[in-house]
Design a protein around this motif. Structure first.
Motif, PDB file in Angstrom:
ATOM      1  N   PRO A 225      90.407  34.197 -54.493  1.00  0.00           N
ATOM      2  CA  PRO A 225      90.249  33.784 -55.896  1.00  0.00           C
ATOM      3  C   PRO A 225      90.772  34.841 -56.881  1.00  0.00           C
ATOM      4  N   GLU A 226      90.532  36.133 -56.580  1.00  0.00           N
ATOM      5  CA  GLU A 226      91.016  37.193 -57.467  1.00  0.00           C
ATOM      6  C   GLU A 226      92.541  37.201 -57.544  1.00  0.00           C
ATOM      7  N   GLY A 227      93.173  37.047 -56.359  1.00  0.00           N
ATOM      8  CA  GLY A 227      94.634  37.024 -56.328  1.00  0.00           C
ATOM      9  C   GLY A 227      95.196  35.820 -57.051  1.00  0.00           C
TER      10      GLY A 227
ATOM     11  N   LYS B  64      97.069  35.723 -65.047  1.00  0.00           N
ATOM     12  CA  LYS B  64      97.230  37.162 -65.315  1.00  0.00           C
ATOM     13  C   LYS B  64      95.913  37.815 -65.677  1.00  0.00           C
ATOM     14  N   ASP B  65      94.811  37.260 -65.097  1.00  0.00           N
ATOM     15  CA  ASP B  65      93.486  37.746 -65.452  1.00  0.00           C
ATOM     16  C   ASP B  65      92.544  37.537 -64.259  1.00  0.00           C
ATOM     17  N   ALA B  66      92.264  38.608 -63.523  1.00  0.00           N
ATOM     18  CA  ALA B  66      91.432  38.501 -62.321  1.00  0.00           C
ATOM     19  C   ALA B  66      89.999  38.107 -62.645  1.00  0.00           C
ATOM     20  N   SER B  67      89.588  38.266 -63.899  1.00  0.00           N
ATOM     21  CA  SER B  67      88.218  37.905 -64.267  1.00  0.00           C
ATOM     22  C   SER B  67      87.980  36.396 -64.200  1.00  0.00           C
TER      23      SER B  67
ATOM     24  N   GLN C 230      86.227  32.880 -60.818  1.00  0.00           N
ATOM     25  CA  GLN C 230      85.349  31.737 -60.586  1.00  0.00           C
ATOM     26  C   GLN C 230      86.105  30.429 -60.795  1.00  0.00           C
ATOM     27  N   GLN C 231      86.919  30.385 -61.824  1.00  0.00           N
ATOM     28  CA  GLN C 231      87.736  29.196 -62.082  1.00  0.00           C
ATOM     29  C   GLN C 231      88.729  28.984 -60.955  1.00  0.00           C
ATOM     30  N   ALA C 232      89.310  30.091 -60.466  1.00  0.00           N
ATOM     31  CA  ALA C 232      90.268  29.998 -59.365  1.00  0.00           C
ATOM     32  C   ALA C 232      89.592  29.532 -58.080  1.00  0.00           C
ATOM     33  N   ALA C 233      88.386  30.047 -57.827  1.00  0.00           N
ATOM     34  CA  ALA C 233      87.650  29.669 -56.620  1.00  0.00           C
ATOM     35  C   ALA C 233      87.363  28.171 -56.597  1.00  0.00           C
ATOM     36  N   ALA C 234      86.996  27.624 -57.751  1.00  0.00           N
ATOM     37  CA  ALA C 234      86.717  26.185 -57.836  1.00  0.00           C
ATOM     38  C   ALA C 234      87.976  25.375 -57.565  1.00  0.00           C
TER      39      ALA C 234
END
Length: 248
Positions: free
Chosen positions: A155-157, A164-167, A170-174
């Motif tokens: 998700p971080e990657g 361009k924002d590792a924060s 959570q959105q990426a994980a979903a």
């Protein structure tokens, strides 16, 4: 190695890829599964900091994948089933690994695993990351522990690339849908194996007993199939993953 020691007997490790060297992040060897000779392959992360650095935290280099393929071809020659165990974030991305053909080694494994003429069963025990994991998971049956993850990227990657924002992990994980239930729903694994409350580490004996039971069941089912039928089912399974259709 915990899975190998718990589920198999008479493990005899194979070293080296016969081309460059021996990758300590990958373990391969002949063993017996309930008396039947088999080939076991899995990556090793290590327990101590020194071991983890030596094994590059479980991320194999090209010689690791080539060693695994060498072991698979030995198993195919003698008609032995192949079991693989995965817990890696991805293949090692170092410059040396790239220079020695990391991408080619992974691609070669994908090709060769797709047509191995023996039963193959892959089990994702922790992380299953990117092509580095897939290079050990093009199998007749792909199993996954319920607390494991299986995805093209972390998700971080993903967040770093997409926004361009590792924060925004959570959105990426979903969006990635990388949990066991989601991956099963997408058809990328064949079965999700339940774990003891809190995870396998809380009751390894019970967890290993369940994995052992399911491996026996799947191996028996594969053994009962005609060889050509088994290969056709393997081909169709991977061809049908990630099929999307839109209405005109």
């Amino acid at each position: 190695m915990d899975f190998i020691e718990a589920l198999f007997t008479d493990f005899s490790e194979i070293h080296g890829d016969r081309a460059f060297g021996d990758d300590p992040a990958m373990a391969c060897g002949m063993a017996r599964f309930h008396g039947e000779p088999v080939m076991v392959i899995g990556n090793l992360k290590g327990r101590t900091l020194k071991e983890r650095v030596t094994r590059k935290f479980g991320s194999p280099e090209p010689e690791g994948y080539r060693k695994a393929l060498r072991a698979m071809k030995i198993a195919e020659k003698f008609g032995h089933p192949i079991f693989t165990f995965l817990d890696l974030a991805g293949a090692y991305p170092g410059i040396g690994a790239e220079e020695r053909g990391q991408g080619e080694a992974i691609a070669r494994n994908l090709l060769e695993m797709s047509r191995l003429r023996v039963p193959t069963i892959a089990t994702i025990t922790g992380e299953g990351g990117s092509g580095g994991a897939l290079a050990l998971a093009v199998a007749d049956r792909v199993l996954m522990l319920e607390n494991a993850i299986y995805s093209v990227i972390s998700p971080e990657g993903c967040a770093s690339i997409m926004w361009k924002d590792a924060s925004k992990k959570q959105q990426a994980a979903a969006a990635l849908k990388y949990t066991a239930i989601d991956v099963k729903r997408l058809g990328c694994v064949d079965e999700v194996l339940p774990e003891p409350l809190g995870g396998t580490q809380n009751d390894p004996e019970a967890a290993m007993a369940l994995v052992d039971e399911r491996l026996q069941q799947h191996l028996g089912e594969l053994r009962a199939l005609p060889l050509d039928d088994m290969l056709e089912r393997r081909y169709l399974k991977f061809r049908n993953i990630a099929q999307f259709y839109t209405a005109v």
